[in-house]
Design a protein around this motif. Structure first.
Motif, mmCIF file in Angstrom:
data_model
loop_
_atom_site.group_PDB
_atom_site.id
_atom_site.type_symbol
_atom_site.label_atom_id
_atom_site.label_comp_id
_atom_site.label_asym_id
_atom_site.label_seq_id
_atom_site.Cartn_x
_atom_site.Cartn_y
_atom_site.Cartn_z
ATOM 1 N N GLU A 95 89.107 8.065 116.301
ATOM 2 C CA GLU A 95 89.006 8.669 114.967
ATOM 3 C C GLU A 95 87.792 9.603 114.918
ATOM 4 O O GLU A 95 87.414 10.071 113.829
ATOM 5 C CB GLU A 95 88.864 7.594 113.884
ATOM 6 C CG GLU A 95 89.981 6.557 113.859
ATOM 7 C CD GLU A 95 91.355 7.177 113.711
ATOM 8 O OE1 GLU A 95 91.482 8.175 112.971
ATOM 9 O OE2 GLU A 95 92.307 6.679 114.346
ATOM 10 N N ALA A 96 87.167 9.820 116.069
ATOM 11 C CA ALA A 96 85.960 10.658 116.177
ATOM 12 C C ALA A 96 84.766 10.030 115.469
ATOM 13 O O ALA A 96 83.846 10.726 115.037
ATOM 14 C CB ALA A 96 86.202 12.083 115.679
ATOM 15 N N ASN A 97 84.774 8.677 115.361
ATOM 16 C CA ASN A 97 83.598 7.952 114.856
ATOM 17 C C ASN A 97 82.648 7.663 116.009
ATOM 18 O O ASN A 97 83.084 7.117 117.033
ATOM 19 C CB ASN A 97 84.004 6.605 114.241
ATOM 20 C CG ASN A 97 84.863 6.770 113.017
ATOM 21 O OD1 ASN A 97 84.569 7.575 112.146
ATOM 22 N ND2 ASN A 97 85.947 6.011 112.967
ATOM 23 N N PRO A 98 81.359 7.971 115.857
ATOM 24 C CA PRO A 98 80.400 7.617 116.908
ATOM 25 C C PRO A 98 80.138 6.122 116.885
ATOM 26 O O PRO A 98 80.094 5.506 115.821
ATOM 27 C CB PRO A 98 79.143 8.401 116.503
ATOM 28 C CG PRO A 98 79.262 8.550 115.017
ATOM 29 C CD PRO A 98 80.729 8.633 114.699
ATOM 30 N N ILE A 99 79.991 5.518 118.070
ATOM 31 C CA ILE A 99 79.735 4.077 118.144
ATOM 32 C C ILE A 99 78.258 3.799 117.875
ATOM 33 O O ILE A 99 77.909 2.819 117.244
ATOM 34 C CB ILE A 99 80.161 3.527 119.524
ATOM 35 C CG1 ILE A 99 81.632 3.861 119.802
ATOM 36 C CG2 ILE A 99 79.903 2.033 119.619
ATOM 37 C CD1 ILE A 99 82.610 3.429 118.724
ATOM 38 N N ASP A 100 77.394 4.669 118.405
ATOM 39 C CA ASP A 100 75.961 4.484 118.189
ATOM 40 C C ASP A 100 75.298 5.857 118.070
ATOM 41 O O ASP A 100 74.784 6.398 119.038
ATOM 42 C CB ASP A 100 75.363 3.693 119.360
ATOM 43 C CG ASP A 100 73.880 3.380 119.108
ATOM 44 O OD1 ASP A 100 73.405 3.608 117.980
ATOM 45 O OD2 ASP A 100 73.227 2.920 120.057
ATOM 46 N N LEU A 101 75.330 6.388 116.860
ATOM 47 C CA LEU A 101 74.849 7.767 116.664
ATOM 48 C C LEU A 101 73.333 7.855 116.806
ATOM 49 O O LEU A 101 72.813 8.820 117.352
ATOM 50 C CB LEU A 101 75.288 8.265 115.283
ATOM 51 C CG LEU A 101 75.107 9.762 115.028
ATOM 52 C CD1 LEU A 101 75.845 10.589 116.079
ATOM 53 C CD2 LEU A 101 75.580 10.120 113.632
ATOM 54 N N ASP A 102 72.646 6.833 116.301
ATOM 55 C CA ASP A 102 71.191 6.757 116.456
ATOM 56 C C ASP A 102 70.493 8.018 115.937
ATOM 57 O O ASP A 102 69.568 8.536 116.579
ATOM 58 C CB ASP A 102 70.857 6.518 117.947
ATOM 59 C CG ASP A 102 69.438 5.999 118.124
ATOM 60 O OD1 ASP A 102 68.886 5.456 117.150
ATOM 61 O OD2 ASP A 102 68.882 6.148 119.236
ATOM 62 N N GLY A 103 70.958 8.532 114.803
ATOM 63 C CA GLY A 103 70.271 9.645 114.158
ATOM 64 C C GLY A 103 70.524 11.015 114.763
ATOM 65 O O GLY A 103 69.955 12.008 114.316
ATOM 66 N N ARG A 104 71.375 11.060 115.786
ATOM 67 C CA ARG A 104 71.612 12.343 116.443
ATOM 68 C C ARG A 104 72.656 13.160 115.676
ATOM 69 O O ARG A 104 73.481 12.608 114.960
ATOM 70 C CB ARG A 104 72.077 12.109 117.886
ATOM 71 C CG ARG A 104 71.011 11.432 118.741
ATOM 72 C CD ARG A 104 71.510 11.033 120.109
ATOM 73 N NE ARG A 104 72.402 9.875 120.067
ATOM 74 C CZ ARG A 104 72.903 9.289 121.158
ATOM 75 N NH1 ARG A 104 72.623 9.771 122.353
ATOM 76 N NH2 ARG A 104 73.681 8.243 121.053
ATOM 77 N N SER A 105 72.620 14.495 115.836
ATOM 78 C CA SER A 105 73.621 15.336 115.171
ATOM 79 C C SER A 105 74.839 15.491 116.083
ATOM 80 O O SER A 105 74.733 15.378 117.302
ATOM 81 C CB SER A 105 73.032 16.692 114.800
ATOM 82 O OG SER A 105 72.567 17.345 115.951
ATOM 83 N N GLN A 106 76.002 15.732 115.439
ATOM 84 C CA GLN A 106 77.271 15.727 116.169
ATOM 85 C C GLN A 106 77.931 17.105 116.126
ATOM 86 O O GLN A 106 77.740 17.866 115.185
ATOM 87 C CB GLN A 106 78.256 14.754 115.526
ATOM 88 C CG GLN A 106 77.715 13.373 115.270
ATOM 89 C CD GLN A 106 78.741 12.527 114.547
ATOM 90 O OE1 GLN A 106 79.697 12.053 115.155
ATOM 91 N NE2 GLN A 106 78.573 12.338 113.254
ATOM 92 N N TYR A 107 78.778 17.381 117.125
ATOM 93 C CA TYR A 107 79.622 18.577 117.098
ATOM 94 C C TYR A 107 80.648 18.416 115.972
ATOM 95 O O TYR A 107 81.334 17.388 115.902
ATOM 96 C CB TYR A 107 80.377 18.739 118.417
ATOM 97 C CG TYR A 107 79.538 19.067 119.636
ATOM 98 C CD1 TYR A 107 78.749 20.214 119.692
ATOM 99 C CD2 TYR A 107 79.589 18.252 120.761
ATOM 100 C CE1 TYR A 107 78.024 20.539 120.837
ATOM 101 C CE2 TYR A 107 78.874 18.564 121.916
ATOM 102 C CZ TYR A 107 78.088 19.706 121.946
ATOM 103 O OH TYR A 107 77.385 20.011 123.085
ATOM 104 N N SER A 108 80.785 19.448 115.133
ATOM 105 C CA SER A 108 81.744 19.342 114.023
ATOM 106 C C SER A 108 83.189 19.350 114.527
ATOM 107 O O SER A 108 84.084 18.851 113.869
ATOM 108 C CB SER A 108 81.526 20.478 113.025
ATOM 109 O OG SER A 108 81.794 21.719 113.637
ATOM 110 N N GLU A 109 83.407 19.911 115.722
ATOM 111 C CA GLU A 109 84.783 20.031 116.220
ATOM 112 C C GLU A 109 85.177 18.902 117.179
ATOM 113 O O GLU A 109 86.084 19.073 117.994
ATOM 114 C CB GLU A 109 84.981 21.396 116.882
ATOM 115 C CG GLU A 109 84.899 22.533 115.873
ATOM 116 C CD GLU A 109 85.417 23.830 116.445
ATOM 117 O OE1 GLU A 109 86.506 24.258 116.006
ATOM 118 O OE2 GLU A 109 84.751 24.411 117.317
ATOM 119 N N ARG A 110 84.508 17.748 117.038
ATOM 120 C CA ARG A 110 84.860 16.600 117.882
ATOM 121 C C ARG A 110 86.300 16.132 117.632
ATOM 122 O O ARG A 110 86.895 15.459 118.471
ATOM 123 C CB ARG A 110 83.881 15.448 117.658
ATOM 124 C CG ARG A 110 83.798 14.956 116.223
ATOM 125 C CD ARG A 110 82.610 14.019 116.032
ATOM 126 N NE ARG A 110 82.519 13.519 114.669
ATOM 127 C CZ ARG A 110 81.963 14.186 113.658
ATOM 128 N NH1 ARG A 110 81.451 15.381 113.848
ATOM 129 N NH2 ARG A 110 81.922 13.660 112.442
#
Ligand code: MN
Length: 268
Positions: A95-110
Motif C-alpha cells: 500500500e506504499a506504507n513505510p514500515i519504519d520511516l523514522d522521520g525521513r521524507s518519501q518519494y511522492s511517486e512510490r
C-alpha cells in the motif's frame, strides 16, 4: 549469574515483544527483517548506475522486492539517486506504507512501484525515470518500437498511460494509489509503460533487467528518432524477430554489462 548470550537472548525477546505490541497498537506492520546484504548492495548500485547512464538525474527512482517477503519492497528515502546509500533504504508494504520511516521524507511517486508489485507477481524490480529521448514517444502518438536487437524486449510496442483520461487536469504525478493502479492497468504484461508528458516505468524480474531495460529503452528511443529523421520508412524489428531474439535470452540476462556498470558506479 546469567551468561552474556542469555542476557542478549532475553534482550532480543524483549525487543520482539515490544515491536509486536507496538505494531498492534499503531497498525504498522512489523518488518520482514533485514534484506540480503547482496540485494541491498545491488539496489544502491542500481541507483548510481541509472544516474551514470543518464537515465535519472536528481529525480527518478528504482526499487526491488524484499527477498524475505514478496509483499514488501525496498526504496530509498526522497534523495537524488546518485547519493543513495544502504542507510537511506526504507521498507514498504504494497500500500506504499513505510514500515519504519523514522522521520525521513518519501518519494511522492512510490505508488507507481507499490501498485505494479501488486498487479504483477512476476515483477521483482521497478525503475521510474524521465529519460529525455523516451518522453517524445509519450506525447506524439508515434509508438516506441524496437529498432535493434538490444531492445527486442519492446516487442510489438510500449503502451502509453495518460492520466488525463481518468483524472482530468492533474499535476502529472502518479502520487496516489488510484493513479498507480490505473498506471499498472495500462502496463498490463508489458516490460514498460510510458507516462504521457512525464516519463516511463520499466519493470523486470530482477534489478539488472529493470536497469538494463531502462538503459536500452532510452538508447532505442534515440536511435528510433534518428532513423525516422532520415525520412524513409523504418524497417523495425518484427514481433517474430523480437521473439527469436528473446528466445536466446534477453541480452544474456544483463549479467555482462551489470558487472561493468556496477564497477563503474561503485569502484572495484
Ligand atoms: Mn516522475
Amino acid at each position: 549469574m546469567k551468561t552474556l548470550a542469555a542476557l542478549t537472548a532475553t534482550g532480543l525477546a524483549a525487543v520482539l515483544v515490544w515491536t509486536a505490541a507496538n505494531a498492534a497498537q499503531t497498525g504498522v506492520p512489523a518488518s520482514a527483517g533485514p534484506a540480503d546484504p547482496a540485494l541491498i548492495e545491488d539496489l544502491v548500485a542500481a541507483n548510481r548506475i541509472l544516474y551514470r547512464e543518464g537515465i535519472v538525474d536528481g529525480f527518478g527512482h528504482v526499487t526491488v522486492r524484499h527477498d524475505r517477503d514478496p509483499n514488501r519492497f525496498l526504496m530509498a528515502r526522497s534523495l537524488a539517486p546518485d547519493l543513495v546509500t544502504a542507510d537511506d533504504l526504507i521498507e514498504y508494504d504494497l500500500e506504499a506504507n513505510p514500515i519504519d520511516l523514522d522521520g525521513r521524507s518519501q518519494y511522492s511517486e512510490r505508488f507507481i512501484h507499490a501498485e505494479i508489485y501488486k498487479a504483477r507477481p512476476d515483477v521483482v524490480s521497478v525503475v521510474h525515470n524521465h529519460s529525455p529521448n523516451v518522453v517524445p514517444f509519450g506525447v506524439s502518438g508515434e509508438p516506441l518500437r524496437p529498432v535493434y536487437h538490444m531492445a527486442a524486449f519492446i516487442g510489438d510496442g510500449i503502451p502509453v498511460f495518460d492520466l488525463r483520461e481518468r483524472f482530468g487536469d492533474t499535476d502529472m504525478l502518479v502520487s496516489d494509489a488510484d493513479r498507480g493502479r490505473a498506471l499498472a492497468e495500462v502496463l498490463g504484461d508489458a516490460p514498460a509503460v510510458l507516462i504521457r508528458g512525464h516519463g516511463v516505468a520499466v519493470v523486470g524480474p530482477n534489478l539488472p533487467y529493470s536497469v538494463g531495460r531502462s538503459i536500452y529503452l532510452e538508447m532505442n528511443a534515440r536511435i528510433q528518432a534518428q532513423a525516422m529523421a532520415l525520412g524513409a520508412p523504418v524497417n523495425y524489428i518484427s514481433p517474430g524477430e523480437s521473439q527469436a531474439v528473446l528466445g536466446r535470452g534477453e541480452n544474456r540476462g544483463y549479467e555482462r554489462p551489470w558487472e561493468m556498470w556496477k564497477r563503474e558506479a561503485m569502484g572495484p
